[in-house]
Design an enzyme around this catalytic site. Structure first.
Site, short mmCIF file in Angstrom:
data_model
loop_
_atom_site.label_atom_id
_atom_site.label_comp_id
_atom_site.label_asym_id
_atom_site.label_seq_id
_atom_site.Cartn_x
_atom_site.Cartn_y
_atom_site.Cartn_z
N ASP A 135 0.85 -1.19 0.00
CA ASP A 135 0.00 0.00 0.00
C ASP A 135 0.89 1.24 0.00
OD1 ASP A 135 -2.27 1.79 0.35
OD2 ASP A 135 -3.35 0.03 1.02
N HIS A 196 -2.75 3.14 -4.81
CA HIS A 196 -2.23 2.68 -3.51
C HIS A 196 -0.85 2.04 -3.65
CE1 HIS A 196 -5.50 3.64 -0.83
NE2 HIS A 196 -6.39 3.04 -1.59
N GLU A 260 -9.63 2.81 -5.48
CA GLU A 260 -9.29 4.22 -5.20
C GLU A 260 -8.09 4.72 -6.00
OE1 GLU A 260 -10.82 4.79 -0.69
OE2 GLU A 260 -9.00 3.60 -0.84
C1 ACM Z 1 -10.92 -0.18 0.26
O1 ACM Z 1 -11.43 -0.11 1.38
N1 ACM Z 1 -10.33 0.87 -0.26
C2 ACM Z 1 -10.97 -1.39 -0.53
#
Ligand code: ACM
Ligand code: ZN
Length: 706
Positions: A135, A196, A260
């Site tokens: 991440d 991410h 995201e």
């Molecule tokens: C997430 O909670 N962004 C998968």
């Protein structure tokens, strides 16, 4: 009821998840190797089992090793010493994916800690560990070809200068995967792309469209940083990473993230735009060209995985731009993504955040619970979630829902104890949703069985949540009144509450709360929930103070508007501001303007100027009475006295509300606001304010500055 039968029933109700059927007879049977018979029965569904303990022997049947393993877990939960009740059990799971997600990227967790979680998971028949390994705030898996991923991406310097991090060597990963497999748990790794990915980009800047050298991400949120989806190097990198990942994880599915993803850099990147052109990725009524580019990148991942005989699963954003044929979807932004995917014959795992499946959300009033990312997923809400939406059942597509999972994002799970507190007992509810047929679910019955499971957690040294008494309409530890008041409490699930009024710590034998407590003089309430087995939850201390309304100030002595000033520097606390600090006057028209003295940038480059600021003025109290104040800024002074002090806490969902009795008219307000990061929270993300509401009102409103 004689005591033996009582004992047996107590044992019987201890099973979580509830079996498909369980008939109990009077009496018990000794359980030992000699009188237990294991038989393979190919007619029993995979992972299912039967137990017949009604005769002289205990006969266990299953078609798979997993089935025998689960029979043992059930028997362990039924055991009272060396005996179990006489029972006949038929059992098999409702879903094949019974998932539990861990996020060591935001806060690292040791191999021992993961094994401890696996132990509990397996006891409650959870069979999938979703290991979120990469991440923005950390890359946690050793990749031999790219050592900088862990050397650089595995560590971050926090805002306060401390270093956080760690990573798993490939040997450690093999160890965890085997430990899990021995307990019939499949470990599904997640390698995030194309968003991410800041930790990877920090290690290898050439992965990003802009090739910029990033600094560590020590804040939560999704930074505007992305893998370049146009260049071949990105796919070469991902392919090399996956080549090592598949050697470590034998799972059918590999999770590629996909959530995201900020696409602003793709819009400006000539390489991404060239790829959009060369692949004919045109915007249409449904999707932008950049969304189609994400879909293109995901399809390339699918091809890479297919080379190794693996299938792709990703967050529901992978639907944007079109879903590739064999991809499975993890539906987290509600159920819509899952419904859309299942309707077109894609496998789905349901993890809707606000429907209960995010255990990083509150499980009680934010005014009394330790800080979380927000929202409210009570135990009951988790328990009541049904992973098969009605609309899919009606379409006959329910079978595409392969299962359900709890997601345990660790931004605010700072350590093992906090994480366990957030996970238990909600994980027991998840276990039951994932395994037990709908018609066997019963929340009241579950709560009684859960107490047995919590006692087992105590023995295993696992922390869990016990509700904290709350006040209807919002909890507050600093209550005020003028003549008389009553203080009422409730709990998020049926619980006994015990309290004292003499300042002593409550015990199980303290007075039991039965209704509102009335005060005509100042007092102190100490109150906690008590479990059926005599354990107390966290104690709340509430001061109830009788006050004479504080005098208002004559308008002639007040000034209009706000006087404000700032001083630059990196401060954790007001105590860090040197006595000789240079302050500059800043013109503002409202308290919130202090939060606009620097431009909010979620990527937080080092060039930003951190500061502390103060604002002082007068606000109007419309009518003499008791008012409650709330603020997420560092310090609030009312009439020159500290009212709210949030220093050294995460300045989010402040727990320091206060009630004050005030006379009608003008009162002084001063706030101190620090732009900094505490516990990963970038304070510039929300604007400082002071909210107030009159006793009896429902909503808080910003104070009205004179
Ligand atoms: C997430 O909670 N962004 C998968
Ligand atoms: Zn690019």
């Amino acid at each position: 009821m004689n005591s033996l039968i009582t004992l047996i029933l107590a044992a019987v109700i201890g099973v979580i998840p509830q079996p498909v059927s369980m008939e109990v007879q009077e009496g018990t049977i000794r359980i030992c190797k000699l009188n237990t018979v294991y038989k393979t029965n190919p007619e029993i569904p995979a992972e299912g089992y039967t137990v017949d303990a009604t005769g002289k022997k205990v006969i266990v049947e299953a078609s798979t090793d997993a089935g025998f393993f689960y029979a043992k877990q059930t028997i362990n939960q039924l055991k009272q010493g060396s005996r179990i009740p006489k029972v006949k059990i038929v059992d098999y799971p409702r879903f094949e994916w019974r998932g539990w997600h861990i996020d060591p990227c935001r806060h690292f967790m040791s191999v021992a800690d993961i094994k401890k979680q696996i132990d509990v998971m397996s006891q409650y028949k959870i069979n999938t560990l979703h290991w979120h390994l990469t991440d923005d705030q950390g890359w946690r898996i050793e990749i031999k070809k790219y050592p900088r991923l862990t050397e650089v991406g595995g560590w971050r310097t926090e805002f306060d200068g401390s270093v956080h991090g760690g990573f798993y060597t490939q040997d450690e990963i093999r160890e965890v995967v085997k430990y899990a497999a021995d307990r019939f748990i499949t470990v599904v790794p997640e390698i995030e792309m194309p968003g991410h990915s800041a930790a990877a980009i920090e290690a290898y800047p050439e992965l990003c469209c802009t090739k910029e050298q990033l600094s560590d991400f020590c804040v939560w949120g999704s930074p505007d940083v992305v893998l370049c989806a146009g260049q071949d190097f990105t796919y070469e990198f991902l392919e090399n990473v996956i080549a090592e990942v598949v050697e470590l994880f034998p799972s059918e599915y590999i999770h590629i993230g996909g959530d995201e993803c900020q696409k602003t850099k793709w819009k400006k990147c000539p390489v991404c735009q060239a790829r959009i052109k060369s692949e004919g990725l045109k915007a249409d009524a449904e999707f932008t060209a950049e969304e189609k580019l994400q879909s293109y990148a995901v399809r390339r991942m699918e091809k890479i995985l297919a080379k190794y005989g693996r299938k792709l699963i990703g967050w529901d954003e992978i639907l944007e731009g079109g879903l590739s044929d064999g991809a499975a979807v993890m539906s987290w932004r509600g159920e819509a993504g899952g419904i859309k995917a299942a309707a077109t014959n894609h496998n789905v795992v349901m993890t809707p955040s606000r429907a209960g499946m995010y255990f990083d959300h509150y499980q009680g009033d934010s005014k009394v619970e330790p800080v979380t990312i927000g929202n409210l997923n009570t135990l009951e809400k988790v328990y009541n979630y049904d992973p098969i939406p009605e609309v899919l059942a009606k379409q006959g597509k329910g079978s595409y829902v392969k299962g359900v999972q709890c997601n345990n994002w660790s931004e605010y799970m700072y350590d093992e104890a906090k994480r366990e507190y957030m996970l238990f007992p909600r994980a027991f509810a998840l276990a039951e949703i994932a395994w037990t047929p709908l018609e066997r679910k019963d929340f009241g019955d579950f709560l009684a069985r859960m107490d047995e499971a919590c006692k087992r957690l105590d023995k295993a040294g696992v922390v869990y949540h016990i509700p904290i008494p709350e006040q209807p309409g919002g909890s507050c530890d600093n209550i005020a009144f003028i003549d008389k008041t009553s203080v009422e409490f409730k709990t998020t699930r049926p619980m006994k509450m015990v309290y004292t009024l003499d300042g002593s710590e409550p015990t199980i034998d303290s007075m039991q709360y039965t209704g509102p407590l009335t005060f005509t003089e100042s007092g102190l309430i100490k109150i906690a929930c008590a479990t059926s087995y005599g354990k107390l939850g966290p104690v709340r201390s509430i001061t109830v103070s009788k006050q004479t309304p504080a005098k208002a100030t004559a308008p002639a002595r007040a000034w209009k508007g706000l006087r404000a000033r700032r001083t630059d520097g990196r401060f954790m606390d007001t105590a860090d501001i040197a006595p000789g600090a240079v302050w500059t006057v800043v013109p503002i028209s409202g308290l919130r303007d202090l939060g606009t003295l620097e431009k909010f940038n979620k990527n937080m480059p080092d060039s930003l100027k951190y500061f502390a600021a103060e604002a002082e003025g007068w606000f109007n109290v419309p009518k003499t009475g008791v008012y409650r104040f709330n603020s997420d800024t560092d310090v609030v002074l009312i009439d020159d006295k500290i009212a709210i002090d949030n220093r050294n806490t995460v300045k989010r969902f402040s727990q320091h509300d206060i009630e004050l009795a005030l006379e009608q008219g003008l009162h002084k307000v001063k706030i101190i606001y620090i732009y900094n990061v505490v516990g990963g929270w970038n304070s510039l993300r929300y604007k400082p304010d002071v909210l107030m509401r009159r006793d009896g009102e429902e909503k808080f409103k910003s104070v009205t500055i004179y």
